[in-house]
Scaffold this motif. Structure first.
Motif, PDB file in Angstrom:
ATOM      1  N   PHE A  81     -39.937  -1.688  -0.554  1.00 34.95           N
ATOM      2  CA  PHE A  81     -40.658  -0.437  -0.804  1.00 34.95           C
ATOM      3  C   PHE A  81     -39.726   0.772  -0.929  1.00 34.95           C
ATOM      4  N   THR A  82     -38.419   0.531  -0.956  1.00 30.35           N
ATOM      5  CA  THR A  82     -37.460   1.617  -1.100  1.00 30.35           C
ATOM      6  C   THR A  82     -37.096   1.794  -2.566  1.00 30.35           C
ATOM      7  N   SER A  83     -37.063   3.038  -3.032  1.00 26.68           N
ATOM      8  CA  SER A  83     -36.757   3.294  -4.443  1.00 26.68           C
ATOM      9  C   SER A  83     -35.264   3.532  -4.628  1.00 26.68           C
ATOM     10  N   ILE A  84     -34.631   2.686  -5.421  1.00 26.45           N
ATOM     11  CA  ILE A  84     -33.216   2.870  -5.743  1.00 26.45           C
ATOM     12  C   ILE A  84     -32.982   2.835  -7.253  1.00 26.45           C
ATOM     13  N   CYS A  85     -34.056   2.617  -8.022  1.00 25.72           N
ATOM     14  CA  CYS A  85     -33.941   2.529  -9.472  1.00 25.72           C
ATOM     15  C   CYS A  85     -34.569   3.763 -10.118  1.00 25.72           C
ATOM     16  N   ASN A  86     -33.894   4.321 -11.107  1.00 26.55           N
ATOM     17  CA  ASN A  86     -34.462   5.394 -11.905  1.00 26.55           C
ATOM     18  C   ASN A  86     -33.949   5.261 -13.328  1.00 26.55           C
ATOM     19  N   ALA A  87     -34.445   6.102 -14.204  1.00 27.41           N
ATOM     20  CA  ALA A  87     -34.112   5.972 -15.624  1.00 27.41           C
ATOM     21  C   ALA A  87     -32.628   6.167 -15.903  1.00 27.41           C
ATOM     22  N   ASP A  88     -31.918   6.850 -15.010  1.00 29.97           N
ATOM     23  CA  ASP A  88     -30.477   7.058 -15.207  1.00 29.97           C
ATOM     24  C   ASP A  88     -29.662   5.862 -14.733  1.00 29.97           C
ATOM     25  N   SER A  89     -30.135   5.185 -13.674  1.00 31.89           N
ATOM     26  CA  SER A  89     -29.337   4.119 -13.066  1.00 31.89           C
ATOM     27  C   SER A  89     -29.800   2.723 -13.446  1.00 31.89           C
ATOM     28  N   CYS A  90     -30.986   2.597 -14.043  1.00 31.76           N
ATOM     29  CA  CYS A  90     -31.577   1.270 -14.224  1.00 31.76           C
ATOM     30  C   CYS A  90     -32.241   1.174 -15.594  1.00 31.76           C
ATOM     31  N   PHE A  91     -31.855   0.176 -16.358  1.00 30.79           N
ATOM     32  CA  PHE A  91     -32.423  -0.022 -17.688  1.00 30.79           C
ATOM     33  C   PHE A  91     -33.903  -0.367 -17.599  1.00 30.79           C
ATOM     34  N   LEU A  92     -34.281  -1.191 -16.622  1.00 31.05           N
ATOM     35  CA  LEU A  92     -35.683  -1.589 -16.504  1.00 31.05           C
ATOM     36  C   LEU A  92     -36.569  -0.384 -16.218  1.00 31.05           C
ATOM     37  N   ALA A  93     -36.079   0.526 -15.362  1.00 30.70           N
ATOM     38  CA  ALA A  93     -36.842   1.747 -15.085  1.00 30.70           C
ATOM     39  C   ALA A  93     -36.935   2.612 -16.332  1.00 30.70           C
ATOM     40  N   ARG A  94     -35.874   2.650 -17.107  1.00 32.34           N
ATOM     41  CA  ARG A  94     -35.861   3.486 -18.315  1.00 32.34           C
ATOM     42  C   ARG A  94     -36.951   3.080 -19.291  1.00 32.34           C
ATOM     43  N   ILE A  95     -37.243   1.784 -19.381  1.00 29.52           N
ATOM     44  CA  ILE A  95     -38.246   1.346 -20.355  1.00 29.52           C
ATOM     45  C   ILE A  95     -39.629   1.200 -19.720  1.00 29.52           C
ATOM     46  N   GLY A  96     -39.784   1.675 -18.475  1.00 27.70           N
ATOM     47  CA  GLY A  96     -41.116   1.802 -17.896  1.00 27.70           C
ATOM     48  C   GLY A  96     -41.603   0.638 -17.063  1.00 27.70           C
ATOM     49  N   ILE A  97     -40.706  -0.206 -16.573  1.00 26.86           N
ATOM     50  CA  ILE A  97     -41.108  -1.345 -15.754  1.00 26.86           C
ATOM     51  C   ILE A  97     -41.148  -0.913 -14.291  1.00 26.86           C
ATOM     52  N   PRO A  98     -42.270  -1.093 -13.576  1.00 27.33           N
ATOM     53  CA  PRO A  98     -42.375  -0.650 -12.186  1.00 27.33           C
ATOM     54  C   PRO A  98     -41.276  -1.253 -11.313  1.00 27.33           C
ATOM     55  N   GLU A  99     -40.757  -0.435 -10.423  1.00 26.03           N
ATOM     56  CA  GLU A  99     -39.619  -0.877  -9.625  1.00 26.03           C
ATOM     57  C   GLU A  99     -39.953  -2.058  -8.726  1.00 26.03           C
ATOM     58  N   TYR A 100     -41.182  -2.149  -8.264  1.00 25.32           N
ATOM     59  CA  TYR A 100     -41.505  -3.234  -7.339  1.00 25.32           C
ATOM     60  C   TYR A 100     -41.383  -4.614  -7.990  1.00 25.32           C
ATOM     61  N   THR A 101     -41.343  -4.652  -9.331  1.00 25.22           N
ATOM     62  CA  THR A 101     -41.222  -5.929 -10.037  1.00 25.22           C
ATOM     63  C   THR A 101     -39.771  -6.326 -10.296  1.00 25.22           C
ATOM     64  N   HIS A 102     -38.836  -5.414 -10.136  1.00 25.44           N
ATOM     65  CA  HIS A 102     -37.473  -5.654 -10.614  1.00 25.44           C
ATOM     66  C   HIS A 102     -36.821  -6.864  -9.958  1.00 25.44           C
ATOM     67  N   GLU A 103     -36.976  -6.980  -8.628  1.00 29.43           N
ATOM     68  CA  GLU A 103     -36.277  -8.066  -7.947  1.00 29.43           C
ATOM     69  C   GLU A 103     -36.753  -9.429  -8.436  1.00 29.43           C
ATOM     70  N   GLN A 104     -38.059  -9.572  -8.648  1.00 25.71           N
ATOM     71  CA  GLN A 104     -38.561 -10.865  -9.093  1.00 25.71           C
ATOM     72  C   GLN A 104     -38.262 -11.126 -10.568  1.00 25.71           C
ATOM     73  N   ILE A 105     -38.176 -10.067 -11.351  1.00 28.46           N
ATOM     74  CA  ILE A 105     -37.712 -10.233 -12.735  1.00 28.46           C
ATOM     75  C   ILE A 105     -36.297 -10.791 -12.729  1.00 28.46           C
ATOM     76  N   ILE A 106     -35.446 -10.220 -11.899  1.00 26.50           N
ATOM     77  CA  ILE A 106     -34.056 -10.668 -11.826  1.00 26.50           C
ATOM     78  C   ILE A 106     -33.973 -12.075 -11.240  1.00 26.50           C
ATOM     79  N   ARG A 107     -34.749 -12.330 -10.170  1.00 29.20           N
ATOM     80  CA  ARG A 107     -34.694 -13.656  -9.545  1.00 29.20           C
ATOM     81  C   ARG A 107     -35.129 -14.744 -10.530  1.00 29.20           C
ATOM     82  N   THR A 108     -36.229 -14.530 -11.233  1.00 28.36           N
ATOM     83  CA  THR A 108     -36.681 -15.562 -12.163  1.00 28.36           C
ATOM     84  C   THR A 108     -35.718 -15.716 -13.334  1.00 28.36           C
ATOM     85  N   TRP A 109     -35.022 -14.642 -13.686  1.00 28.23           N
ATOM     86  CA  TRP A 109     -34.010 -14.740 -14.750  1.00 28.23           C
ATOM     87  C   TRP A 109     -32.878 -15.659 -14.334  1.00 28.23           C
TER      88      TRP A 109
END
Length: 476
Positions: A81-109
């Motif tokens: 629940f901690t926010s560390i991604c934003n449009a400047d630091s994270c490509f996924l955030a830049r294109i509008g993907i909610p931060e809570y999904t990022h870890e599982q996107i990366i894990r499944t990748w």
């Protein structure tokens, strides 16, 4: 033209052929009596392009993941629940993907790769737990390609990585059309091994051949999750608000191939997927009020966009379920990374950034940029596409600075667009006027598997949408 072809196609699963246009006329999606001929050399060119593009997409996915702070162990320790991604630091955030999904996107990748396995927890001694990588099955995808025959190079228009349809037309309907009409005697006959690659085949009676995408992927899943039964039940979900029947039949066809491959299956609606708060499990709930008959879901295929799913109520719960450190959460097909990394138009400028100067691989690409970039301004003829869009919605084609056609829709309301150098679809004179074909090159388990062709009519047909026709092909 075959007698009774409508009934034949309907019996094979094309239940959504006829539609009524705004002017009251009847529209036939399948074009009987028209087809495209390809020499074998052109098919080989398309196969090579498809395989090369997919390899490039995998490299592009690696690049996108490296732009997310949650790719590292330190980033994951920041907490769910901690926010560390934003449009400047994270490509996924830049294109509008909610931060809570990022870890599982990366894990499944990274599933299946022991060296990059994203462990969440440590044991009491501070050591990483001894776990094998998990596995996130992926069965299919479709590239949309520009191609104008001998002497031209196929060009990528977009990658339908998560929820491509027109599968049953490409795999089944056009094959039976070819077989029933006998229009070609060439040994290849048609670029179409979609069905066989899904269910597998034997080289000779009793001799091993290819196990097929379903058996191969579920086999790898069971290696990672040995508590699953030898043949786990696979649920297949579709959205019932899609009233033409296209989603239902595409899912039903995939379900039939999984069943032919030997797995128990069940067709359900997206609305029948439930969440058990107390047990922290995903369930199939037959109908409201029948929660006592709910059945846990271990493996599910859904024909439903992840970018809708993760913005809906309950999305966080499903992603937390996927994050279970004991890996007993539900396995979703296609996995989250298919939409987040490959199935949106942000892939196009990433591919161009990585491979645009590569003479061997870049030839399959068109210059592409984010719409707000300075490079985009240099294009005078281009296609403007929403990052998150489907079926040609909100696409505008511009030639020499002037729009030539567009398809207004709700897509693109977030303001995220890419531009791609204009490469107008080829033009041929058809029975009802000028038509513009686009090649749909299918991948099954990452391998080139076949082709379906859709054809738009007139200037509006330069943008392929859900009103374009399907036209079969043969190899001659």
């Amino acid at each position: 033209m075959r007698d009774g072809w409508r009934l034949t196609n309907y019996s094979l699963g094309l239940t959504y052929n006829d539609d009524v246009l705004p002017d009251g006329t009847t529209y036939s999606y399948w074009q009987e009596g028209t087809y495209y001929e390809f020499p074998a050399a052109e098919i080989e060119e398309l196969e090579t392009a498809t395989a090369t593009l997919y390899a490039m997409c995998l490299e592009a996915g690696d690049w996108m993941v490296r732009q997310c702070p949650r790719r590292t162990a330190e980033g994951r320790r920041e907490g769910y629940f901690t926010s560390i991604c934003n449009a400047d630091s994270c490509f996924l955030a830049r294109i509008g993907i909610p931060e809570y999904t990022h870890e599982q996107i990366i894990r499944t990748w990274f599933d299946g790769d022991a060296e990059t396995w994203t462990h969440r927890d440590k044991d009491p001694d501070g050591r990483l737990p001894t776990q094998t990588p998990d596995w996130s099955p992926t069965v299919y995808g479709r590239f949309d390609l520009w191609y104008n025959g001998a002497g031209t190079v196929p060009r990528l228009l977009e990658f339908n990585a998560q929820t491509p349809t027109s599968l049953i037309e490409a795999a089944v309907i056009q094959w039976h059309w070819m077989d029933q009409t006998g229009v070609t005697e060439h040994p290849w006959r048609q670029w179409n091994s979609i069905h066989e690659r899904l269910v597998g085949w034997e080289d000779a009676p009793g001799e091993p051949g290819d196990p097929g995408a379903w058996r191969r992927n579920i086999g790898k899943l069971r290696e990672a999750r040995p508590w699953l039964p030898e043949k786990p039940k696979i649920f297949f979900a579709y959205e019932t608000s899609e009233t033409s029947g296209e989603d239902r039949m595409n899912v039903a066809y995939l379900m039939a191939t999984a069943e032919e491959a030997g797995f128990p299956v069940e067709l359900i609606a997206m609305s029948q997927i439930g969440w058990d708060v107390a047990g922290d499990r995903v369930f199939f709930v037959p109908s409201p009020g029948q929660e006592h008959k709910a059945e846990p879901i271990d493996v599910i295929f859904m024909l439903y966009p992840w970018e809708w799913f993760w913005h809906e109520e309950g999305g966080k719960a499903f992603f937390r379920n996927m994050a279970d450190p004991q890996k007993r959460g539900t396995v979703w097909m296609e996995p989250p990374y298919k939409a987040a990394l490959l199935g949106n138009k942000a892939l196009l400028p990433v591919l161009w950034k990585l491979f645009g100067d590569d003479p061997e691989r870049g030839k399959y690409l068109l210059p592409s940029y984010f719409a707000e970039s300075s490079s985009a301004a240099s294009l005078k003829s281009y296609a403007k596409k929403p990052v998150w869009g489907r079926e040609g919605g909100s696409v505008t084609l511009v030639r020499d600075g002037a729009p030539i056609t567009e398809t207004p829709s709700e897509y693109g309301s977030d303001g995220r667009y890419v531009v791609q150098e204009l490469c107008e679809l080829p033009s041929f004179e058809g029975l009802e006027g000028t038509v513009h074909p686009v090649i749909g090159a299918w991948l099954i388990d990452g391998e080139p598997a076949g082709m379906g062709i859709r054809e738009g009519l007139g200037t509006a047909g330069l943008i392929t949408n859900n009103m374009c026709n399907f036209v079969p092909h043969v190899v001659v």
